[in-house]
Design a protein around this motif. Structure first.
Motif, PDB file in Angstrom:
ATOM      1  N   TYR A  50     -19.491  67.369   0.384  1.00 38.81           N
ATOM      2  CA  TYR A  50     -18.744  67.844   1.546  1.00 38.81           C
ATOM      3  C   TYR A  50     -19.656  68.481   2.574  1.00 38.81           C
ATOM      4  N   ASP A  51     -20.647  69.249   2.138  1.00 41.12           N
ATOM      5  CA  ASP A  51     -21.541  69.931   3.079  1.00 41.12           C
ATOM      6  C   ASP A  51     -22.266  68.944   3.985  1.00 41.12           C
ATOM      7  N   GLU A  52     -22.672  67.795   3.436  1.00 34.89           N
ATOM      8  CA  GLU A  52     -23.359  66.788   4.250  1.00 34.89           C
ATOM      9  C   GLU A  52     -22.427  66.228   5.316  1.00 34.89           C
ATOM     10  N   ILE A  53     -21.202  65.917   4.922  1.00 37.44           N
ATOM     11  CA  ILE A  53     -20.238  65.349   5.867  1.00 37.44           C
ATOM     12  C   ILE A  53     -19.858  66.387   6.918  1.00 37.44           C
ATOM     13  N   GLU A  54     -19.613  67.633   6.491  1.00 37.78           N
ATOM     14  CA  GLU A  54     -19.235  68.684   7.433  1.00 37.78           C
ATOM     15  C   GLU A  54     -20.305  68.858   8.508  1.00 37.78           C
ATOM     16  N   LEU A  55     -21.570  68.840   8.108  1.00 40.15           N
ATOM     17  CA  LEU A  55     -22.661  68.976   9.065  1.00 40.15           C
ATOM     18  C   LEU A  55     -22.656  67.817  10.061  1.00 40.15           C
ATOM     19  N   LEU A  56     -22.486  66.604   9.565  1.00 35.55           N
ATOM     20  CA  LEU A  56     -22.435  65.435  10.446  1.00 35.55           C
ATOM     21  C   LEU A  56     -21.258  65.518  11.416  1.00 35.55           C
ATOM     22  N   VAL A  57     -20.110  65.946  10.917  1.00 35.45           N
ATOM     23  CA  VAL A  57     -18.928  66.064  11.775  1.00 35.45           C
ATOM     24  C   VAL A  57     -19.172  67.106  12.862  1.00 35.45           C
ATOM     25  N   ARG A  58     -19.720  68.250  12.473  1.00 32.72           N
ATOM     26  CA  ARG A  58     -19.975  69.303  13.461  1.00 32.72           C
ATOM     27  C   ARG A  58     -20.963  68.825  14.528  1.00 32.72           C
TER      28      ARG A  58
END
Length: 166
Positions: free
Chosen positions: A82-90
């Motif tokens: 999730y942390d990887e995806i959250e960073l990409l989304v942000r």
């Protein structure tokens, strides 16, 4: 891989479930991102119904993600954190936040509709297949039916709020 095809291998099924995990991570991250992007004045103006909708959407996506990850784990495949995806989304959406509450609702509606369509297509592709998976197909379909139904309810909730605001 297209969902217009049958899901004929474990690898294809695992990959599609992983896509579902990423989709849920994106929805969760965007809902949190929208709430966090609001200034204190905007938060004060935020309709309680919209705030609850975004909170619920984020919690529901996290729950969906966990259910999908459980299936992927049973198949001995890995998921993206999730942390990887959250960073990409942000990073991707930092300069592309909705300008107002209507834009926020349209974005949430788009997310809910995209998820509903994905699960609907995935269910159809699995049902069209005669493959034997290492994971219980009935468990996979039951999980996907439940998630699809909750996405449908999400679409209806957002639509109702939008209609009330007109």
């Amino acid at each position: 891989m297209s969902l217009g095809q049958r899901v004929s291998t474990d690898r294809q099924l695992a990959r599609l479930l992983q896509i579902g995990v990423v989709l849920e991570e994106v929805v969760e991250a965007r809902a949190y991102s929208h709430l966090e992007s609001l200034s204190p004045d905007e938060r004060a103006e935020l309709d309680e119904e919209i705030a609850e909708l975004l909170d619920h959407a984020a919690e529901e996506s996290a729950e969906h993600r966990a259910r999908l990850e459980s299936l992927v784990d049973e198949m001995d495949a890995e998921t993206v954190g999730y942390d990887e995806i959250e960073l990409l989304v942000r990073e991707h959406y930092a300069s592309n936040q909705p300008e107002d509450f209507d834009g926020l609702l349209y974005d949430q509606l788009c997310n809910e509709e995209t998820a509903y369509k994905f699960y609907d297509d995935l269910i159809e592709a699995i049902e069209a297949s005669d493959a034997d998976y290492t994971v219980d197909e009935e468990l996979v379909l039951d999980t996907l039916y439940a998630i699809r139904e909750e996405e449908k309810e999400g679409v209806e909730e957002v639509t109702a709020i939008m209609e009330d605001r007109e």
